[in-house]
Design a protein around this motif. Structure first.
Motif, short mmCIF file in Angstrom:
data_model
loop_
_atom_site.label_atom_id
_atom_site.label_comp_id
_atom_site.label_asym_id
_atom_site.label_seq_id
_atom_site.Cartn_x
_atom_site.Cartn_y
_atom_site.Cartn_z
N VAL A 1 0.77 -1.06 -0.02
CA VAL A 1 -0.30 0.10 -0.19
C VAL A 1 1.10 1.25 -0.43
N ASP A 2 1.00 2.34 -1.13
CA ASP A 2 1.55 3.42 -1.12
C ASP A 2 0.47 4.96 -0.51
N HIS A 3 0.38 5.23 0.92
CA HIS A 3 -0.64 5.86 0.68
C HIS A 3 0.03 7.66 -0.01
N THR A 4 -1.50 8.17 -0.42
CA THR A 4 -0.92 9.49 -0.98
C THR A 4 -1.23 10.83 -0.23
N ARG A 5 -0.62 11.69 -0.45
CA ARG A 5 -1.58 13.10 -0.14
C ARG A 5 -2.30 13.69 -0.72
N PRO A 6 -3.52 14.63 -0.17
CA PRO A 6 -3.19 14.92 1.25
C PRO A 6 -4.60 13.02 1.39
N VAL A 7 -4.81 12.98 0.67
CA VAL A 7 -5.96 11.65 1.16
C VAL A 7 -5.72 10.30 0.39
N GLY A 8 -6.28 9.30 0.29
CA GLY A 8 -6.07 8.22 0.10
C GLY A 8 -4.97 7.31 -0.15
N LYS A 9 -4.76 6.28 -0.75
CA LYS A 9 -4.00 5.28 -1.61
C LYS A 9 -4.16 4.24 -2.21
N TRP A 10 -2.73 4.24 -2.89
CA TRP A 10 -2.98 3.15 -3.70
C TRP A 10 -2.62 1.56 -3.21
#
Length: 147
Positions: free
Chosen positions: A127-136
């Motif tokens: 899992v790769d979290h993204t900013r400001p929200v979310g994730k791959w």
């Protein structure tokens, strides 16, 4: 739906609708056939279906998810993005006839093992979290060593 083509992969943006999981499976199948990797199709469409279903479940009906397929060195990466910050957790599910609820009213209530399926079929997942929200949520599948 919008398509973003990249040198080594392709991405799609889609509304988080229950029908999108099936559509994502078909898109991945077509890409893998186009790349000359038909032997990956059965497992890859199952993995993509699970990743997309999880992203859809984590999203609202008007949210967007992103589906990505990338050809790397010796592997294909399947990834799905959603705007939810929650970390997905693989459940330890013992699947047997005794644990399944086969009553008609619970026909579609026997889920919960999607990430366990991904773990079993993929070389690895992360899992790769993204900013400001979310994730791959990503899964890599080997392109060699199969027939």
């Amino acid at each position: 739906m919008s398509v973003i083509e990249q040198k080594s992969g392709v991405s799609w943006r889609m509304l988080a609708s229950p029908v999108v999981a099936g559509f994502a499976r078909e898109l991945v199948s077509g890409v893998l056939w186009e790349w000359g990797l038909p032997f990956l199709v059965p497992d890859a469409v199952l993995v993509m279906g699970e990743l997309a279903a999880n992203a859809i479940e984590a999203s609202g009906r008007q949210d967007v998810i992103k589906v990505h397929v990338e050809l790397g060195v010796g592997e294909v990466v399947l990834a799905v993005w959603d705007g939810c910050a929650a970390q997905p957790v693989a459940q330890d599910v013992e699947l047997s006839l005794e644990t399944l609820d086969l009553r008609e009213e619970n026909f579609d209530a026997n889920g919960g093992w999607g990430l366990s399926i991904v773990e079993g079929l993929a070389e690895r997942y992360w899992v790769d979290h993204t900013r400001p929200v979310g994730k791959w949520v990503c899964a890599a599948m080997k392109t060699s060593g199969r027939a």
